[in-house]
Design a protein around this motif. Structure first.
Motif, short mmCIF file in Angstrom:
data_model
loop_
_atom_site.label_atom_id
_atom_site.label_comp_id
_atom_site.label_asym_id
_atom_site.label_seq_id
_atom_site.Cartn_x
_atom_site.Cartn_y
_atom_site.Cartn_z
N TRP B 208 57.52 49.09 64.65
CA TRP B 208 58.94 48.81 64.84
C TRP B 208 59.62 48.26 63.58
O TRP B 208 60.80 48.49 63.36
N PHE B 209 58.86 47.52 62.77
CA PHE B 209 59.51 46.79 61.67
C PHE B 209 58.95 47.14 60.30
O PHE B 209 59.48 46.69 59.30
N GLY B 210 57.85 47.87 60.23
CA GLY B 210 57.22 48.10 58.94
C GLY B 210 57.07 49.57 58.62
O GLY B 210 58.01 50.36 58.76
N ALA B 211 55.87 49.93 58.20
CA ALA B 211 55.61 51.29 57.74
C ALA B 211 55.89 52.32 58.83
O ALA B 211 56.23 53.46 58.54
N GLY B 212 55.76 51.90 60.10
CA GLY B 212 55.89 52.84 61.22
C GLY B 212 57.26 53.45 61.34
O GLY B 212 57.43 54.49 61.98
N ARG B 213 58.25 52.80 60.73
CA ARG B 213 59.59 53.36 60.81
C ARG B 213 59.68 54.71 60.14
O ARG B 213 60.57 55.50 60.41
#
Lengths: 405, 405
Positions: B208-213
């Motif tokens: 939700w907030f890091g690389a996954g975006r």
């Protein structure tokens, strides 16, 4: 960041969805009246009648005798799935055999054939010719039984990636397009045919026709043949992974100092617990040379004969294989934590001797509450070809409108 | 056998579902007019207006300025998510620190605190008292900012099983109910609070907030602290496994002849590549004795100082840890075939020195087309507590009717 947006429900797909729901409820409760179907599904009686008319026109359901349901209900016509309304063809290419199966819409096995074949010493084109012959025979038998075959699935003993390449370290030839085994040139048949990994289809066979019927939850089905694969079933569906390679159990490393494997790594489970490795360790390596003549089942029955007689080398070999399998499965459990493990293929045949060492390795592996139940497949070598035929039937149950398009 | 029967769609859950769809579409397109929302969702304008009225009453959206959309459209009022309409509290107990975070409905970080704490030398009840103090501070700060906190999630550094027991081999005490860390007795708050595995929450934080975006597809997030865990994200959701134990990366065996692990097995990855193992191999074992004073970040910055200076023992230690991690990840890839691997926790801090050996081990492991992309977390040690707070916010986005009940 954008949240996960979901498509609102639209009416376009609703009829297809409702057809599938109704067909599933009929199959689970047949014979069943329209009134009871309305109560079971929450659809209005008119909707039920309209949907049944569509399913009947496609040949998937039919009316039968009058039924009295319960004490007070009025009699109504019983609706049932038309078992002969459609059929699926399963085909399998394995390292040392070919197989075919036909399932009808009632999920009954109508045809099953397994033929020994030394496929390691044949070219893909030669294998395809032999497979096409099997497919033709199965198709003819289905036709004689009045079964319209609507599609086929080919089980292949290795990875079929998203680009359609078939990669099997257990064959001497390079990667080939899976289409080599699906474009079978069956003149006039024009069956939609696709290829899939044998281990995944074996897991589905187990889910639909074998141990899986007993509600195993999430499970890993171990396909033990010359190679070792696994099919991972999560929420009742095969989990394929991002590139179609999930469940590569045979190439987990069980011995960092072990011998090199055709895959490029060393000490893979397959080198320690694959069929040929077990036979060699049991002193039956000679039989592998005569393989083309012996067929796939002869060396295995020689092995079980030795095991039955208490032969020390064979017992030791099978126990060690079970221990290696148990250690690899311990890693699988740590990664995906399944409810159940199903031992299939040759591991079902030799289960009396391997199961204790598999379970011992699992208990020694530092698992806590997640030690899975280990069960033995009831389908053995037939799991994959039944899963292949079942794919077609299940596809039809999940989208009966297929037949209307 | 009974087919997979599915519930037909009923109208009971439709409103809840439509509220979630609309809130998601507003968040992704804000500010946005009612006319455009109708076009984006396929809902009628009346439905859009009615749903917005419900969301506005719950304080989740509000009207703003007039908007001109496109060249020809008539102006309309712009609707936006009300960022201060609700907030989620994240808490974390780790081996050597406690943490808290508050996120608002606009997914902005409103509060974040990390406090060194030698939790291995404290009893669960003492840890809970300290955690309650952190929670109270975070809650007060949220209140001062006008944020109504609607729930909390506690990240725990170990397994929380389905029966609610928290099992952490890295603590000296026996299993305790996870409730020891959720029943915080925050007088008057009465927050719904639940505990979850730190590795799973870190993966969600990354999503939700890091690389996954950046659309990682299916991924495995490696949480490297004193222990090593992994969160597996499939189809945008954490995969928990049958008993909640999926992703036990730290206890995969990387050396059958390795030293015994607290888990009962031997040669586990954690013994070869956990934080303390790396520090000892790098000659920084002394710092671990002073741990309560030093806090979690000091030994790590001593390590990176050595690495920056080219110290051979430190470089060798970190390279070996990366190689062990890469071998364990190779097994993970063979089992679940993810698109991406995210190196988090300490592995993000020391990534310049470990990433090459991780990638080398993956390339040598007999993978074919499925070699995953390896990326480094941008959140490091903050991933889990952000994921914990994010759980509350995402829950609200997926079911905004929560606030109406």
């Amino acid at each position: 960041m954008p949240p996960e947006t979901r498509e609102p429900m639209r009416h376009a797909g609703m009829r297809e969805r409702n057809l599938a729901v109704l067909l599933g409820v009929i199959a689970a409760n047949q014979p069943v009246t329209r009134a009871r179907l309305a109560a079971l599904t929450g659809f209005t009686k008119t909707t039920v009648s309209n949907l049944i008319a569509v399913l009947a026109e496609a040949g998937l359901v039919h009316d039968g005798d009058m039924l009295h349901e319960g004490d007070r209900g009025r009699p109504g016509i019983g609706v049932s799935v038309n078992g002969t309304g459609a059929a699926g063809l399963g085909l399998e290419v394995n390292v040392d055999y070919l197989a075919a199966a036909v399932l009808d819409l009632g999920r009954r096995v109508r045809y099953r054939l397994l033929v020994a074949a030394d496929n390691r010493n044949r070219k893909p084109a030669e294998i395809a010719v032999a497979l096409a012959r099997l497919a033709g025979q199965a198709f003819d038998s289905a036709a004689e039984q009045g079964l319209p075959v609507i599609g086929a699935t080919v089980a292949l003993p290795g990875l079929v990636d998203r680009s359609g390449m078939f990669r099997a370290p257990n064959f001497p030839w390079d990667d080939v397009p899976a289409a080599a085994f699906t474009d079978l040139g069956l003149s006039g048949l024009k069956l939609p045919t696709r290829a899939e990994n044998e281990a995944n289809l074996a897991a589905l066979g187990e889910l639909w026709f074998g141990a899986g019927r007993a509600n195993l939850g999430d499970f890993v089905h171990v396909s033990g043949e010359i190679g070792i694969g696994a099919g991972v079933v999560l929420d009742g569906r095969v989990f394929q992974g991002a590139h179609g390679y999930a469940g590569e159990l045979g190439h987990l490393q069980v011995d960092p100092a072990g011998e090199p494997c055709a895959c490029g790594a060393r000490g893979c489970l397959e080198r320690a617990a694959g069929r040929d490795a077990i036979l060699r360790a049991a002193g039956l390596g000679d039989m592998l040379a005569d393989h083309a003549l012996a067929g796939p089942l002869e060396p295995l029955s020689a092995l079980t004969t030795l095991l039955d007689s208490g032969d020390p080398a064979a017992t030791e070999a099978v126990g060690r294989a079970g221990e290696a399998l148990g250690r690899a499965l311990t890693d699988v459990v740590k990664v995906i934590d399944p409810d159940t493990i199903v031992l299939g293929g040759i591991f079902s045949t030799i289960a009396p001797w391997t199961l204790p060492s598999v379970e011992k390795a699992l208990r020694a592996g530092g698992l806590y509450g997640q030690v899975p139940t280990v069960v033995v497949s009831s389908l053995g070598e037939h799991a994959a070809v039944l899963g292949a035929a079942g794919r077609i039937i299940e596809h039809l149950y999940s989208d009966p409108a297929l037949l209307l398009r």
